[in-house]
Write a protein that holds these residues in place. Structure first.
Motif, PDB file in Angstrom:
ATOM      1  N   MET A   1       0.843  -1.190   0.000  1.00  0.00           N
ATOM      2  CA  MET A   1       0.000   0.000   0.000  1.00  0.00           C
ATOM      3  C   MET A   1       0.884   1.247   0.000  1.00  0.00           C
ATOM      4  O   MET A   1       1.795   1.363   0.818  1.00  0.00           O
ATOM      5  CB  MET A   1      -0.910   0.003   1.235  1.00  0.00           C
ATOM      6  CG  MET A   1      -1.800   1.243   1.346  1.00  0.00           C
ATOM      7  SD  MET A   1      -2.845   1.235   2.811  1.00  0.00           S
ATOM      8  CE  MET A   1      -3.999  -0.055   2.383  1.00  0.00           C
ATOM      9  N   ASN A   2       0.625   2.192  -0.925  1.00  0.00           N
ATOM     10  CA  ASN A   2       1.444   3.396  -0.963  1.00  0.00           C
ATOM     11  C   ASN A   2       1.047   4.363   0.141  1.00  0.00           C
ATOM     12  O   ASN A   2      -0.002   4.218   0.783  1.00  0.00           O
ATOM     13  CB  ASN A   2       1.358   4.067  -2.340  1.00  0.00           C
ATOM     14  CG  ASN A   2      -0.046   4.578  -2.665  1.00  0.00           C
ATOM     15  OD1 ASN A   2      -0.707   5.210  -1.859  1.00  0.00           O
ATOM     16  ND2 ASN A   2      -0.484   4.300  -3.889  1.00  0.00           N
ATOM     17  N   LYS A   3       1.902   5.358   0.371  1.00  0.00           N
ATOM     18  CA  LYS A   3       1.708   6.271   1.498  1.00  0.00           C
ATOM     19  C   LYS A   3       0.409   7.066   1.383  1.00  0.00           C
ATOM     20  O   LYS A   3      -0.288   7.270   2.383  1.00  0.00           O
ATOM     21  CB  LYS A   3       2.904   7.226   1.605  1.00  0.00           C
ATOM     22  CG  LYS A   3       2.859   8.113   2.852  1.00  0.00           C
ATOM     23  CD  LYS A   3       4.048   9.049   2.939  1.00  0.00           C
ATOM     24  CE  LYS A   3       3.931  10.177   1.954  1.00  0.00           C
ATOM     25  NZ  LYS A   3       4.974  11.211   2.146  1.00  0.00           N
ATOM     26  N   GLN A   4       0.047   7.516   0.193  1.00  0.00           N
ATOM     27  CA  GLN A   4      -1.154   8.329   0.041  1.00  0.00           C
ATOM     28  C   GLN A   4      -2.404   7.533   0.408  1.00  0.00           C
ATOM     29  O   GLN A   4      -3.263   8.020   1.153  1.00  0.00           O
ATOM     30  CB  GLN A   4      -1.263   8.845  -1.399  1.00  0.00           C
ATOM     31  CG  GLN A   4      -2.433   9.807  -1.632  1.00  0.00           C
ATOM     32  CD  GLN A   4      -2.326  11.088  -0.840  1.00  0.00           C
ATOM     33  OE1 GLN A   4      -1.216  11.559  -0.555  1.00  0.00           O
ATOM     34  NE2 GLN A   4      -3.458  11.662  -0.457  1.00  0.00           N
ATOM     35  N   ASP A   5      -2.522   6.312  -0.100  1.00  0.00           N
ATOM     36  CA  ASP A   5      -3.674   5.477   0.243  1.00  0.00           C
ATOM     37  C   ASP A   5      -3.690   5.156   1.732  1.00  0.00           C
ATOM     38  O   ASP A   5      -4.759   5.138   2.365  1.00  0.00           O
ATOM     39  CB  ASP A   5      -3.649   4.183  -0.572  1.00  0.00           C
ATOM     40  CG  ASP A   5      -3.943   4.406  -2.039  1.00  0.00           C
ATOM     41  OD1 ASP A   5      -4.487   5.479  -2.378  1.00  0.00           O
ATOM     42  OD2 ASP A   5      -3.621   3.519  -2.854  1.00  0.00           O
ATOM     43  N   PHE A   6      -2.512   4.877   2.280  1.00  0.00           N
ATOM     44  CA  PHE A   6      -2.401   4.590   3.715  1.00  0.00           C
ATOM     45  C   PHE A   6      -2.938   5.759   4.526  1.00  0.00           C
ATOM     46  O   PHE A   6      -3.762   5.572   5.438  1.00  0.00           O
ATOM     47  CB  PHE A   6      -0.928   4.326   4.051  1.00  0.00           C
ATOM     48  CG  PHE A   6      -0.664   4.046   5.511  1.00  0.00           C
ATOM     49  CD1 PHE A   6      -0.608   2.739   5.980  1.00  0.00           C
ATOM     50  CD2 PHE A   6      -0.436   5.084   6.408  1.00  0.00           C
ATOM     51  CE1 PHE A   6      -0.350   2.482   7.325  1.00  0.00           C
ATOM     52  CE2 PHE A   6      -0.180   4.839   7.744  1.00  0.00           C
ATOM     53  CZ  PHE A   6      -0.131   3.534   8.207  1.00  0.00           C
ATOM     54  N   ASN A   7      -2.490   6.973   4.213  1.00  0.00           N
ATOM     55  CA  ASN A   7      -2.889   8.137   5.006  1.00  0.00           C
ATOM     56  C   ASN A   7      -4.352   8.514   4.804  1.00  0.00           C
ATOM     57  O   ASN A   7      -5.026   8.949   5.742  1.00  0.00           O
ATOM     58  CB  ASN A   7      -1.994   9.329   4.682  1.00  0.00           C
ATOM     59  CG  ASN A   7      -0.619   9.222   5.322  1.00  0.00           C
ATOM     60  OD1 ASN A   7      -0.447   8.545   6.333  1.00  0.00           O
ATOM     61  ND2 ASN A   7       0.363   9.892   4.741  1.00  0.00           N
TER      62      ASN A   7
END
Length: 420
Positions: free
Chosen positions: A1-7
């Motif tokens: 999971m990339n950082k943008q989706d995570f956040n």
């Protein structure tokens, strides 16, 4: 999971989890979606190798685990679901001076001043009797701003900017309305009805807390920060939950989110209780196998860490001052307020290094007191090797806390990569 989706997912989880009950319910739904099988503590467990399971206690604590059975080296992640807040007293309604207000108790070590002049709502668990004389419980979340704690004007308190103190009994009561016909029971029944619950013969007890209705948000010139209520410790809840949901069922991993850490963890659903120990014994009913698993495994106690405050740098030891967006923090204390030791630290550092993820160290100033976490409690009760880590945070225990937009995703990658 990339950082943008995570956040983005983190912001949604924070907004949807105003109480430990809601956080636990949201994590339960996440585990269901990820293929975990729900267990009930009052049933006999028939665990099957290769499956994933979860179980809750008191609707406010949750354990999820994979069950490869043959691999005894578990990576465990321990967090807590509760945050400092204002909780309703049982006989909470106060009608005086042309207003209706609520009597509240301070839960945990919260900063009181930031609670003034906020748009507050109410959420939690309500217990009631239905028409068949069965005890039921339900979660409610009013969502709408229904109360405020107005500051006293500076004209009436000329020392407000010099030595303002807050009396927990008299100064911090949320004001609800000027309509003195307000009926608390009818208000709660209305909230239950909004959730489709109309079969309420009699209301009994409740555990309701106020929260700030301002949404979690990115803040900063380049979205450097995440600002929200309850980052301590829903930030770690979300990170640990996603970690176990992201691995294969053949990797031994366990996630536990306990209630009542902010008030000492001494409860049936707290880390000082038996929830984790009971669950592990049911997973490994042979004592020799159980002890092999305990001694082969690693517990990561994940709680927030005090980032150095740019306006108050003297509050930190210069050589052990974590920065926002510089990576997860390893917490160390010579007096065992944190459970980290050289062996557990080395295992954690080795994984982070292999993934090229940054780490920082935190040791409190030697002339200041040190808080503690569930780490030493779990290590003592279970006998498992433990490390205390955290995500650097400003304004801890305020109604709105600040964390970095890089750090939680970095910890997520480390937790996925760890092997006990």
């Amino acid at each position: 999971m990339n950082k943008q989706d995570f956040n983005e997912g983190l912001l949604g989880f924070l907004d949807a989890s105003p109480t430990p009950f809601h956080a636990t319910n949201n994590m339960s739904m996440m585990f269901e979606n990820a293929g975990f099988i729900k267990l009930n503590e009052v049933d006999k467990w028939e665990l099957e190798a290769g499956q994933k399971y979860y179980v809750t206690r008191n609707d406010s604590s949750i354990i999820a685990f994979t069950y490869p059975k043959t691999d005894l080296k578990y990576t465990m992640v321990g967090v807590h679901t509760d945050s400092p807040n204002l909780k309703l007293k049982p006989n909470s309604v106060i009608k005086e001076h042309g207003a209706v207000k609520f009597g509240v108790e301070s839960y945990g070590g919260l900063l009181l001043n930031p609670w003034f002049d906020r748009d507050l709502s109410l959420a939690g668990r309500v217990s009631y009797l239905d028409s068949n004389d069965r005890l039921q419980s339900a979660l409610i979340n009013v969502q709408k701003p229904i109360a405020v704690i107005p500051s006293l004007a500076i004209h009436l308190d000329d020392k407000a900017n010099k030595d303002r103190t807050v009396n927990k009994q008299t100064d911090i009561c949320p004001i609800l309305t000027t309509n003195e016909d307000f009926d608390f029971d009818e208000f709660i029944k209305w909230q239950l009805s909004n959730n489709g619950i109309n079969d309420v013969k009699e209301l009994y007890a409740n555990e309701l807390s106020f929260y700030d209705t301002q949404k979690a948000a990115f803040v900063g010139l380049r979205d450097d920060f995440i600002a929200s209520a309850r980052l301590d410790n829903l930030l770690s809840c979300y990170t640990g939950m996603l970690s176990i949901c992201s691995i294969n069922a053949d990797k031994p991993m366990l996630f536990i989110a306990s209630d009542h850490e902010e008030v000492g963890s001494e409860s049936t659903s707290g880390a000082g209780g038996s929830f984790l120990e009971n669950t592990l014994h049911r997973m490994f009913d042979d004592y020799e196998e159980y002890m092999q698993m305990i001694r082969a495994s690693l517990m990561i106690s994940a709680d927030n860490a005090h980032a150095i405050h740019p306006n108050y740098p003297s509050k930190h030891d210069t050589n052990h001052a974590p920065y926002i967006n510089k990576g997860a923090v390893i917490k160390v204390n010579a007096n065992q307020r944190y459970a980290s030791n050289s062996t557990t630290i080395s295992k954690f550092m080795n994984t982070a290094s292999s993934l090229h993820e940054p780490l920082q160290n935190f040791v409190t100033r030697s002339d200041m007191g040190c808080g503690s976490t569930i780490g030493p409690i779990t290590a003592t009760r279970i006998g498992i090797d433990t490390i205390d880590v955290g995500l650097p945070t400003w304004a801890m225990h305020s109604i709105r806390e600040i964390a970095g937009s890089d750090d939680a995703h970095s910890l997520y990658k480390i937790l996925i990569g760890l092997r006990a």
